[in-house]
Design an enzyme around this catalytic site. Structure first.
Site, PDB file in Angstrom:
ATOM      1  CG  ASN A  11      -1.725   0.982   1.516  1.00 33.31           C
ATOM      2  OD1 ASN A  11      -1.767   2.198   0.742  1.00 33.31           O
ATOM      3  ND2 ASN A  11      -2.395   1.315   2.399  1.00 33.31           N
ATOM      4  CD1 TRP A  12       4.002   1.499  -2.742  1.00 33.12           C
ATOM      5  CD2 TRP A  12       4.107   2.715  -4.374  1.00 33.12           C
ATOM      6  NE1 TRP A  12       4.882   0.684  -3.296  1.00 33.12           N
ATOM      7  CE2 TRP A  12       4.952   1.745  -4.521  1.00 33.12           C
ATOM      8  CE3 TRP A  12       3.944   3.728  -5.461  1.00 33.12           C
ATOM      9  CZ2 TRP A  12       5.760   1.647  -5.814  1.00 33.12           C
ATOM     10  CZ3 TRP A  12       4.852   3.602  -6.597  1.00 33.12           C
ATOM     11  CH2 TRP A  12       5.741   2.324  -6.741  1.00 33.12           C
ATOM     12  CE  LYS A  13      -0.103   3.126   4.900  1.00 37.19           C
ATOM     13  NZ  LYS A  13      -0.130   3.103   6.331  1.00 37.19           N
ATOM     14  CG  HIS A  95      -5.828   1.633   5.561  1.00 35.55           C
ATOM     15  ND1 HIS A  95      -5.425   2.660   6.257  1.00 35.55           N
ATOM     16  CD2 HIS A  95      -4.829   0.821   5.280  1.00 35.55           C
ATOM     17  CE1 HIS A  95      -4.161   2.338   6.634  1.00 35.55           C
ATOM     18  NE2 HIS A  95      -3.677   1.246   6.172  1.00 35.55           N
ATOM     19  CD  GLU A  97      -2.755   5.298   6.848  1.00 34.03           C
ATOM     20  OE1 GLU A  97      -3.051   5.321   5.595  1.00 34.03           O
ATOM     21  OE2 GLU A  97      -2.133   5.062   7.716  1.00 34.03           O
ATOM     22  CD  GLU A 165      -3.309  -2.703   7.443  1.00 36.92           C
ATOM     23  OE1 GLU A 165      -2.392  -2.900   7.076  1.00 36.92           O
ATOM     24  OE2 GLU A 165      -4.006  -1.758   7.187  1.00 36.92           O
ATOM     25  N   GLY A 171       2.643   2.127  10.855  1.00 40.18           N
ATOM     26  CA  GLY A 171       3.382   3.180  10.666  1.00 40.18           C
ATOM     27  C   GLY A 171       4.238   3.612  11.798  1.00 40.18           C
ATOM     28  CB  SER A 204       5.438  -2.110  12.071  1.00 44.02           C
ATOM     29  OG  SER A 204       4.907  -0.724  12.323  1.00 44.02           O
ATOM     30  N   GLY A 225       2.726  -1.152   4.276  1.00 40.87           N
ATOM     31  CA  GLY A 225       2.895   0.110   3.867  1.00 40.87           C
ATOM     32  C   GLY A 225       4.330   0.649   3.650  1.00 40.87           C
ATOM     33  N   GLY A 226       4.897   1.240   4.461  1.00 34.44           N
ATOM     34  CA  GLY A 226       6.255   1.836   4.643  1.00 34.44           C
ATOM     35  C   GLY A 226       7.251   0.854   3.578  1.00 34.44           C
TER      36      GLY A 226
HETATM   37  P1  PGA Z   1       3.059   0.041   7.552  1.00 34.20           P
HETATM   38  O1  PGA Z   1       1.452   0.441   7.139  1.00 34.20           O
HETATM   39  O2  PGA Z   1       3.473  -1.159   6.834  1.00 34.20           O
HETATM   40  O3  PGA Z   1       3.785   1.213   7.262  1.00 34.20           O
HETATM   41  O4  PGA Z   1       2.735   0.226   9.084  1.00 34.20           O
HETATM   42  C1  PGA Z   1       0.462  -0.838   6.832  1.00 34.20           C
HETATM   43  C2  PGA Z   1      -0.576  -0.440   6.334  1.00 34.20           C
HETATM   44  O5  PGA Z   1      -1.487   0.779   6.909  1.00 34.20           O
HETATM   45  O6  PGA Z   1      -1.209  -1.042   5.449  1.00 34.20           O
END
Ligand code: PGA
Length: 244
Positions: A11-13, A95, A97, A165, A171, A204, A225-226
């Site tokens: 997920n590049w967000k 998600h 977010e 999640e 993050g 993470s 994500g990251g």
């Molecule tokens: P992260 O994000 O790997 O940067 O913790 C995961 C996500 O939000 O899907």
């Protein structure tokens, strides 16, 4: 009983310009052998060029959200079939977010998932507790409640993936213990309408912890994500899932 498919989803967000398609190409080059499913969900602006760049490779493309309607007066929104038309195979929905920033309820997520499935996309439906909810001992109530309310009728392993999640792990560099992940995934396996549905862990995940997470029963992959932004890191996570 059918086995759940393994999937490493990135997920590049809100990260990525056209120049970053080089990372997607590098990932495809690093993952040239057959194995688990590999998915990158870039921002909407990159879905079509990424699909072109990755055509014929093992890496699929996906979206990060869609609208519940097929078309209409919804300025700034994107319909599921537009994602499919751009080359997406999956779409992340609910998600945390988006639940937080856009006040998306599980009912809204279910309507979006129905639209995604109708457009031929696989809906990746996210659930997860906040730190306060975990501290209050409400993790399973929250996660199973979100699951029940976020899945439309007709959800199956063919059109739906679940991502657990924990909000406090996203993050932050913090992850639940392996026992905590196992507890939630075992409960999800019992609760999903189709036992072959893939259950991803997210929050993470990085090359250093991927193998131990993938060794947990009922964990079929990860939503990353990251660590999905750099091809070398994400390729190492894919390799860990291939080896699991
Ligand atoms: P992260 O994000 O790997 O940067 O913790 C995961 C996500 O939000 O899907």
């Amino acid at each position: 009983m059918a086995e759940a498919c393994k999937l490493a989803a990135g997920n590049w967000k809100m990260n990525g310009l056209r120049a970053d398609l080089a990372e997607a190409r590098a990932l495809a080059a690093a993952c040239s052998e057959p194995g688990c499913g590999v998915l990158l969900c870039p921002p909407a602006t990159l879905i079509a060029p990424m699909a072109e760049a990755l055509a014929g490779s093992r890496v699929m493309g996906g979206g990060q959200d869609c609208h519940a309607s097929e078309s209409g007066a919804h300025t700034g929104d994107i319909a599921a079939r537009m994602l499919a038309d751009a080359g997406a195979r999956h779409v992340i929905l609910g998600h945390s977010e988006r639940r937080a920033d856009h006040l998306e309820s599980s009912e809204v997520v279910a309507a979006k998932a129905r639209a995604a499935q109708a457009a031929g996309l696989v809906a990746i439906v996210c659930v997860g507790e906040t730190e306060a909810e975990r501290d209050a001992g409400r993790t399973l109530d929250v996660v199973l409640g979100q699951l029940a309310a976020s899945l439309p009728d007709g959800s199956s392993a063919a059109n739906t993936v679940i991502a657990y999640e924990p909000v406090w792990a996203i993050g932050t560099g913090r992850t639940p213990s392996l026992e905590q992940i196992a507890e939630v995934h075992d409960a999800l396996r019992t609760a999903v309408p189709d036992a072959a549905m893939s259950l991803l862990y997210g929050g993470s995940v990085k090359p250093g912890n991927a193998a131990e997470i993938f060794a947990i029963g009922n964990v079929d992959g990860a939503l990353v994500g990251g660590a999905s932004l750099k091809a070398a890191d994400f390729a190492a996570i894919v390799a860990a899932l291939d080896a699991a």
